[in-house]
Write a protein that holds these residues in place. Structure first.
Motif, PDB file in Angstrom:
ATOM      1  N   THR A  30       0.770  -1.191  -0.069  1.00 56.46           N
ATOM      2  CA  THR A  30      -0.054   0.070   0.052  1.00 56.46           C
ATOM      3  C   THR A  30       0.642   1.492   0.065  1.00 56.46           C
ATOM      4  OG1 THR A  30      -1.679  -1.238   1.267  1.00 56.46           O
ATOM      5  CG2 THR A  30      -1.849   1.025   1.391  1.00 56.46           C
ATOM      6  N   ASN A  31       0.507   2.202  -0.824  1.00 56.25           N
ATOM      7  CA  ASN A  31       0.995   3.614  -0.730  1.00 56.25           C
ATOM      8  C   ASN A  31       0.233   4.467   0.206  1.00 56.25           C
ATOM      9  OD1 ASN A  31       2.098   6.026  -0.953  1.00 56.25           O
ATOM     10  ND2 ASN A  31       2.147   6.021  -3.231  1.00 56.25           N
ATOM     11  N   VAL A  32       0.834   4.426   1.563  1.00 55.81           N
ATOM     12  CA  VAL A  32       0.012   5.404   2.449  1.00 55.81           C
ATOM     13  C   VAL A  32       0.078   6.740   1.992  1.00 55.81           C
ATOM     14  CG1 VAL A  32      -0.138   5.841   5.076  1.00 55.81           C
ATOM     15  CG2 VAL A  32       0.677   3.659   4.263  1.00 55.81           C
ATOM     16  N   THR A  33       0.963   7.266   1.460  1.00 63.31           N
ATOM     17  CA  THR A  33       0.946   8.607   0.988  1.00 63.31           C
ATOM     18  C   THR A  33      -0.330   8.882  -0.042  1.00 63.31           C
ATOM     19  OG1 THR A  33       3.309   9.088   0.980  1.00 63.31           O
ATOM     20  CG2 THR A  33       2.305  10.314  -0.276  1.00 63.31           C
ATOM     21  N   PHE A  34      -0.647   7.943  -0.762  1.00 61.68           N
ATOM     22  CA  PHE A  34      -1.888   8.035  -1.596  1.00 61.68           C
ATOM     23  C   PHE A  34      -3.060   8.220  -0.648  1.00 61.68           C
ATOM     24  CE2 PHE A  34      -5.127   5.957  -4.291  1.00 61.68           C
ATOM     25  CZ  PHE A  34      -5.295   6.761  -4.952  1.00 61.68           C
ATOM     26  N   GLU A  35      -3.277   7.395   0.459  1.00 60.33           N
ATOM     27  CA  GLU A  35      -4.400   7.225   1.072  1.00 60.33           C
ATOM     28  C   GLU A  35      -4.578   8.574   1.926  1.00 60.33           C
ATOM     29  OE1 GLU A  35      -4.045   3.862   3.420  1.00 60.33           O
ATOM     30  OE2 GLU A  35      -4.411   2.462   1.797  1.00 60.33           O
ATOM     31  N   VAL A  36      -3.431   9.091   2.504  1.00 58.20           N
ATOM     32  CA  VAL A  36      -3.387  10.356   3.289  1.00 58.20           C
ATOM     33  C   VAL A  36      -3.717  11.273   2.310  1.00 58.20           C
ATOM     34  CG1 VAL A  36      -2.054  12.032   4.588  1.00 58.20           C
ATOM     35  CG2 VAL A  36      -1.858   9.359   5.002  1.00 58.20           C
ATOM     36  N   VAL A  37      -3.096  11.467   1.108  1.00 58.42           N
ATOM     37  CA  VAL A  37      -3.614  12.739   0.198  1.00 58.42           C
ATOM     38  C   VAL A  37      -5.052  12.797  -0.053  1.00 58.42           C
ATOM     39  CG1 VAL A  37      -3.234  13.490  -2.229  1.00 58.42           C
ATOM     40  CG2 VAL A  37      -1.177  13.033  -0.791  1.00 58.42           C
ATOM     41  N   GLN A  38      -5.610  11.484  -0.544  1.00 55.06           N
ATOM     42  CA  GLN A  38      -7.103  11.313  -0.573  1.00 55.06           C
ATOM     43  C   GLN A  38      -7.862  11.942   0.448  1.00 55.06           C
ATOM     44  OE1 GLN A  38      -8.648   8.019  -3.117  1.00 55.06           O
ATOM     45  NE2 GLN A  38      -6.801   7.168  -1.982  1.00 55.06           N
ATOM     46  N   ARG A  39      -7.305  11.673   1.689  1.00 51.44           N
ATOM     47  CA  ARG A  39      -8.197  12.070   3.160  1.00 51.44           C
ATOM     48  C   ARG A  39      -8.002  13.779   3.139  1.00 51.44           C
ATOM     49  NH1 ARG A  39      -6.113   7.630   5.681  1.00 51.44           N
ATOM     50  NH2 ARG A  39      -4.472   8.976   6.799  1.00 51.44           N
ATOM     51  N   GLU A  40      -6.806  14.166   2.791  1.00 50.13           N
ATOM     52  CA  GLU A  40      -6.594  15.483   2.894  1.00 50.13           C
ATOM     53  C   GLU A  40      -7.220  16.512   1.760  1.00 50.13           C
ATOM     54  OE1 GLU A  40      -5.090  17.646   5.333  1.00 50.13           O
ATOM     55  OE2 GLU A  40      -5.059  15.731   6.231  1.00 50.13           O
ATOM     56  N   TYR A  41      -7.471  15.747   0.570  1.00 50.10           N
ATOM     57  CA  TYR A  41      -8.245  16.334  -0.436  1.00 50.10           C
ATOM     58  C   TYR A  41      -9.843  16.489  -0.001  1.00 50.10           C
ATOM     59  CZ  TYR A  41     -10.670  16.765  -4.982  1.00 50.10           C
ATOM     60  OH  TYR A  41     -11.747  17.123  -6.060  1.00 50.10           O
ATOM     61  N   ALA A  42     -10.075  15.489   0.522  1.00 47.69           N
ATOM     62  CA  ALA A  42     -11.737  15.429   0.954  1.00 47.69           C
ATOM     63  C   ALA A  42     -11.917  16.490   2.016  1.00 47.69           C
ATOM     64  CB  ALA A  42     -11.988  14.288   1.504  1.00 47.69           C
ATOM     65  N   LYS A  43     -11.032  16.776   2.884  1.00 45.92           N
ATOM     66  CA  LYS A  43     -11.110  17.971   4.041  1.00 45.92           C
ATOM     67  C   LYS A  43     -10.846  19.178   3.226  1.00 45.92           C
ATOM     68  CE  LYS A  43      -8.923  15.218   7.660  1.00 45.92           C
ATOM     69  NZ  LYS A  43      -7.604  14.973   8.514  1.00 45.92           N
ATOM     70  N   LEU A  44     -10.084  19.312   2.262  1.00 43.19           N
ATOM     71  CA  LEU A  44      -9.714  20.745   1.814  1.00 43.19           C
ATOM     72  C   LEU A  44     -11.026  21.262   0.708  1.00 43.19           C
ATOM     73  CD1 LEU A  44      -5.945  20.812   1.406  1.00 43.19           C
ATOM     74  CD2 LEU A  44      -7.228  22.092   2.883  1.00 43.19           C
ATOM     75  N   ARG A  45     -11.310  20.169   0.021  1.00 40.22           N
ATOM     76  CA  ARG A  45     -12.183  20.441  -0.912  1.00 40.22           C
ATOM     77  C   ARG A  45     -13.444  21.206  -0.740  1.00 40.22           C
ATOM     78  NH1 ARG A  45     -15.088  22.064  -4.160  1.00 40.22           N
ATOM     79  NH2 ARG A  45     -16.318  21.154  -5.951  1.00 40.22           N
ATOM     80  N   PRO A  46     -14.052  20.954   0.268  1.00 43.19           N
ATOM     81  CA  PRO A  46     -15.367  21.843   0.511  1.00 43.19           C
ATOM     82  C   PRO A  46     -14.962  23.352   0.939  1.00 43.19           C
ATOM     83  CG  PRO A  46     -15.566  19.648   1.913  1.00 43.19           C
ATOM     84  CD  PRO A  46     -14.093  19.929   1.255  1.00 43.19           C
ATOM     85  N   GLN A  47     -13.613  23.576   1.337  1.00 39.22           N
ATOM     86  CA  GLN A  47     -13.399  25.122   1.603  1.00 39.22           C
ATOM     87  C   GLN A  47     -13.040  25.645   0.390  1.00 39.22           C
ATOM     88  OE1 GLN A  47     -10.141  24.876   4.622  1.00 39.22           O
ATOM     89  NE2 GLN A  47     -10.835  22.921   5.439  1.00 39.22           N
TER      90      GLN A  47
END
Length: 91
Positions: free
Chosen positions: A2-19
């Motif tokens: 697993t590329n953990v960076t990919f998973e974390v980037v997806q989560r951060e994207y989901a947090k930033l996108r609504p803003q």
């Protein structure tokens, strides 16, 4: 593996996108931003649950979160607003 960076980037994207209501957010633009960010960050591959926990802890540090957010925000700035997207390649 697993590329953990990919998973974390997806989560951060989901947090930033609504803003960022001016960002298109279609699948194409979302993918472009994720790829843009991932190409600027070091991958973190793991093969065990223990390794995943250790990498998650490292990526959760303030310094690493700042790197992730900067890479994502630079990506958001490169892709169109919803109005411009309707006239372009977005899906």
């Amino acid at each position: 593996m697993t590329n953990v960076t990919f998973e974390v980037v997806q989560r951060e994207y989901a947090k930033l996108r609504p803003q960022l209501p001016r960002f298109c957010g279609c699948d194409t633009c979302r993918g472009d931003v994720l790829v843009f960010a991932l190409n600027r960050l070091a991958p973190s591959y793991v093969s065990t649950p223990q390794g995943e926990v250790l990498v998650e802890l490292r990526l959760d540090s303030d310094q690493e979160k700042a790197k992730l957010d900067v890479a994502l925000l630079e990506g958001f700035a490169r892709w169109p607003s919803p109005r411009a997207a309707r006239r372009s390649r977005c899906s």
